[in-house]
Scaffold this motif. Structure first.
Motif, mmCIF file in Angstrom:
data_model
loop_
_atom_site.group_PDB
_atom_site.id
_atom_site.type_symbol
_atom_site.label_atom_id
_atom_site.label_comp_id
_atom_site.label_asym_id
_atom_site.label_seq_id
_atom_site.Cartn_x
_atom_site.Cartn_y
_atom_site.Cartn_z
ATOM 1 N N TRP A 55 -18.629 41.491 -25.984
ATOM 2 C CA TRP A 55 -17.604 40.454 -25.878
ATOM 3 C C TRP A 55 -18.310 39.121 -25.911
ATOM 4 O O TRP A 55 -19.302 38.902 -25.213
ATOM 5 C CB TRP A 55 -16.811 40.574 -24.572
ATOM 6 C CG TRP A 55 -15.970 41.794 -24.525
ATOM 7 C CD1 TRP A 55 -14.873 42.086 -25.294
ATOM 8 C CD2 TRP A 55 -16.157 42.921 -23.676
ATOM 9 N NE1 TRP A 55 -14.386 43.320 -24.976
ATOM 10 C CE2 TRP A 55 -15.151 43.855 -23.973
ATOM 11 C CE3 TRP A 55 -17.075 43.235 -22.683
ATOM 12 C CZ2 TRP A 55 -15.035 45.058 -23.331
ATOM 13 C CZ3 TRP A 55 -16.957 44.446 -22.038
ATOM 14 C CH2 TRP A 55 -15.942 45.336 -22.365
ATOM 15 N N GLY A 56 -17.804 38.213 -26.700
ATOM 16 C CA GLY A 56 -18.413 36.900 -26.803
ATOM 17 C C GLY A 56 -17.367 35.812 -26.876
ATOM 18 O O GLY A 56 -16.233 36.043 -27.304
ATOM 19 N N VAL A 57 -17.765 34.627 -26.442
ATOM 20 C CA VAL A 57 -16.884 33.469 -26.492
ATOM 21 C C VAL A 57 -17.625 32.295 -27.119
ATOM 22 O O VAL A 57 -18.843 32.205 -27.037
ATOM 23 C CB VAL A 57 -16.361 33.078 -25.087
ATOM 24 C CG1 VAL A 57 -15.476 34.182 -24.517
ATOM 25 C CG2 VAL A 57 -17.496 32.762 -24.130
ATOM 26 N N GLN A 58 -16.881 31.391 -27.747
ATOM 27 C CA GLN A 58 -17.448 30.190 -28.350
ATOM 28 C C GLN A 58 -17.553 29.061 -27.326
ATOM 29 O O GLN A 58 -18.250 28.106 -27.534
ATOM 30 C CB GLN A 58 -16.555 29.707 -29.495
ATOM 31 C CG GLN A 58 -16.722 30.466 -30.772
ATOM 32 C CD GLN A 58 -17.951 29.997 -31.517
ATOM 33 O OE1 GLN A 58 -18.969 30.665 -31.508
ATOM 34 N NE2 GLN A 58 -17.871 28.857 -32.151
ATOM 35 N N TYR A 59 -16.796 29.147 -26.265
ATOM 36 C CA TYR A 59 -16.756 28.077 -25.277
ATOM 37 C C TYR A 59 -17.646 28.422 -24.091
ATOM 38 O O TYR A 59 -18.329 29.435 -24.094
ATOM 39 C CB TYR A 59 -15.314 27.813 -24.836
ATOM 40 C CG TYR A 59 -14.565 29.071 -24.453
ATOM 41 C CD1 TYR A 59 -14.579 29.528 -23.149
ATOM 42 C CD2 TYR A 59 -13.858 29.814 -25.396
ATOM 43 C CE1 TYR A 59 -13.907 30.687 -22.791
ATOM 44 C CE2 TYR A 59 -13.185 30.960 -25.045
ATOM 45 C CZ TYR A 59 -13.209 31.393 -23.740
ATOM 46 O OH TYR A 59 -12.548 32.530 -23.393
ATOM 47 N N HIS A 60 -17.666 27.584 -23.082
ATOM 48 C CA HIS A 60 -18.592 27.745 -21.972
ATOM 49 C C HIS A 60 -17.874 27.709 -20.621
ATOM 50 O O HIS A 60 -17.945 26.703 -19.900
ATOM 51 C CB HIS A 60 -19.671 26.664 -22.026
ATOM 52 C CG HIS A 60 -20.519 26.760 -23.237
ATOM 53 N ND1 HIS A 60 -21.570 27.647 -23.328
ATOM 54 C CD2 HIS A 60 -20.452 26.124 -24.432
ATOM 55 C CE1 HIS A 60 -22.121 27.542 -24.517
ATOM 56 N NE2 HIS A 60 -21.463 26.635 -25.205
ATOM 57 N N PRO A 61 -17.213 28.785 -20.227
ATOM 58 C CA PRO A 61 -16.508 28.781 -18.943
ATOM 59 C C PRO A 61 -17.445 28.749 -17.743
ATOM 60 O O PRO A 61 -17.033 28.403 -16.650
ATOM 61 C CB PRO A 61 -15.704 30.088 -18.979
ATOM 62 C CG PRO A 61 -16.466 30.978 -19.900
ATOM 63 C CD PRO A 61 -17.056 30.060 -20.935
ATOM 64 N N GLU A 62 -18.710 29.065 -17.937
ATOM 65 C CA GLU A 62 -19.656 29.154 -16.826
ATOM 66 C C GLU A 62 -20.252 27.808 -16.421
ATOM 67 O O GLU A 62 -20.914 27.700 -15.385
ATOM 68 C CB GLU A 62 -20.792 30.118 -17.188
ATOM 69 C CG GLU A 62 -21.831 29.573 -18.139
ATOM 70 C CD GLU A 62 -21.453 29.501 -19.616
ATOM 71 O OE1 GLU A 62 -22.307 29.085 -20.415
ATOM 72 O OE2 GLU A 62 -20.307 29.839 -19.981
ATOM 73 N N LEU A 63 -20.033 26.775 -17.204
ATOM 74 C CA LEU A 63 -20.668 25.491 -16.935
ATOM 75 C C LEU A 63 -19.823 24.606 -16.023
ATOM 76 O O LEU A 63 -18.599 24.555 -16.142
ATOM 77 C CB LEU A 63 -20.924 24.738 -18.241
ATOM 78 C CG LEU A 63 -21.870 25.405 -19.225
ATOM 79 C CD1 LEU A 63 -22.022 24.538 -20.463
ATOM 80 C CD2 LEU A 63 -23.212 25.682 -18.598
ATOM 81 N N SER A 64 -20.502 23.882 -15.147
ATOM 82 C CA SER A 64 -19.827 22.911 -14.284
ATOM 83 C C SER A 64 -19.563 21.632 -15.077
ATOM 84 O O SER A 64 -20.158 21.411 -16.144
ATOM 85 C CB SER A 64 -20.694 22.596 -13.070
ATOM 86 O OG SER A 64 -21.837 21.851 -13.495
ATOM 87 N N LEU A 65 -18.715 20.764 -14.555
ATOM 88 C CA LEU A 65 -18.478 19.487 -15.222
ATOM 89 C C LEU A 65 -19.757 18.664 -15.302
ATOM 90 O O LEU A 65 -19.984 17.951 -16.285
ATOM 91 C CB LEU A 65 -17.393 18.690 -14.492
ATOM 92 C CG LEU A 65 -15.956 19.142 -14.727
ATOM 93 C CD1 LEU A 65 -15.000 18.325 -13.868
ATOM 94 C CD2 LEU A 65 -15.582 19.027 -16.181
ATOM 95 N N GLY A 66 -20.606 18.767 -14.285
ATOM 96 C CA GLY A 66 -21.887 18.055 -14.319
ATOM 97 C C GLY A 66 -22.765 18.532 -15.457
ATOM 98 O O GLY A 66 -23.433 17.730 -16.124
ATOM 99 N N GLU A 67 -22.782 19.853 -15.689
ATOM 100 C CA GLU A 67 -23.569 20.403 -16.799
ATOM 101 C C GLU A 67 -22.971 19.992 -18.146
ATOM 102 O O GLU A 67 -23.702 19.699 -19.099
ATOM 103 C CB GLU A 67 -23.644 21.924 -16.683
ATOM 104 C CG GLU A 67 -24.478 22.377 -15.502
ATOM 105 C CD GLU A 67 -24.327 23.860 -15.202
ATOM 106 O OE1 GLU A 67 -25.363 24.505 -14.980
ATOM 107 O OE2 GLU A 67 -23.184 24.359 -15.183
ATOM 108 N N ILE A 68 -21.656 19.951 -18.215
ATOM 109 C CA ILE A 68 -20.992 19.503 -19.442
ATOM 110 C C ILE A 68 -21.315 18.030 -19.691
ATOM 111 O O ILE A 68 -21.597 17.625 -20.818
ATOM 112 C CB ILE A 68 -19.478 19.738 -19.356
ATOM 113 C CG1 ILE A 68 -19.186 21.243 -19.275
ATOM 114 C CG2 ILE A 68 -18.754 19.102 -20.542
ATOM 115 C CD1 ILE A 68 -17.777 21.574 -18.855
ATOM 116 N N ALA A 69 -21.305 17.235 -18.626
ATOM 117 C CA ALA A 69 -21.641 15.816 -18.747
ATOM 118 C C ALA A 69 -23.072 15.642 -19.248
ATOM 119 O O ALA A 69 -23.324 14.820 -20.139
ATOM 120 C CB ALA A 69 -21.463 15.118 -17.398
ATOM 121 N N ALA A 70 -24.001 16.397 -18.681
ATOM 122 C CA ALA A 70 -25.407 16.302 -19.108
ATOM 123 C C ALA A 70 -25.557 16.692 -20.571
ATOM 124 O O ALA A 70 -26.277 16.029 -21.332
ATOM 125 C CB ALA A 70 -26.286 17.183 -18.222
#
Length: 132
Positions: free
Chosen positions: A42-57
C-alpha cells in the motif's frame, strides 16, 4: 481525506495488479494497493505522517521549486508561509491562520492525518485486508 502533498512527482499509471484507492483533481493516483504474487503493498503520494513543522521545513527547503511552480513570488513569501505553518502547529486552535493557509482539521490535527494509516492496520488485523 485531506493530507499534505509537498512535491510535484505524480504517479499516473499502476502496474498490473495495482488498484487506485484515492485520487484528487491534481493527482490521478493518491493511494494505491499493488499486489504481486502473495505480496501486497500500500502506498500513498501524500505525507500523513509529517507534522506541520516538518511540512514548513520542507516547504522552506524547496522554496525555489515553490516559486518555479508559481505558488509564491519569492523566498521571503515562502518563508512567511512556512512561519505561519510553524505557528499553527504550536497553536492549532488558530482558525485565522488555518483559514489563511487554506488548511482544515484534517491537516492541522495529527490524529486526523494518521487515521488512514491506523485504519489500514486495523483492517489487516481484522482480516479485511490481506497482508504478505
Amino acid at each position: 481525506m485531506t493530507a499534505p502533498a509537498m512535491h510535484s512527482s505524480v504517479v499516473t499509471r499502476l502496474p498490473q495488479g495495482g488498484v487506485s484507492l484515492a485520487k484528487n483533481p491534481d493527482t490521478p493516483i493518491e493511494a494505491a494497493e499493488i499486489c504481486h504474487g502473495q505480496d501486497v503493498f500500500w502506498g500513498v503520494q501524500y505525507h500523513p505522517e509529517l507534522s506541520l513543522g516538518e511540512i514548513a521545513a520542507s516547504t522552506a527547503h524547496q522554496a525555489n521549486d515553490v516559486i518555479d511552480q508559481g505558488l509564491a513570488r519569492d523566498k521571503s513569501e515562502v518563508g512567511a508561509i512556512a512561519a505561519r505553518m510553524r505557528e499553527l502547529e504550536l497553536m492549532p486552535t488558530r482558525k485565522d491562520i488555518a483559514w489563511q493557509l487554506g488548511l482544515n482539521a484534517e491537516i492541522i490535527r495529527f490524529e486526523r492525518r494518521t487515521l488512514e494509516i491506523e485504519n489500514f492496520l486495523k483492517a489487516i488485523e481484522a482480516g479485511v485486508l490481506r497482508s504478505s
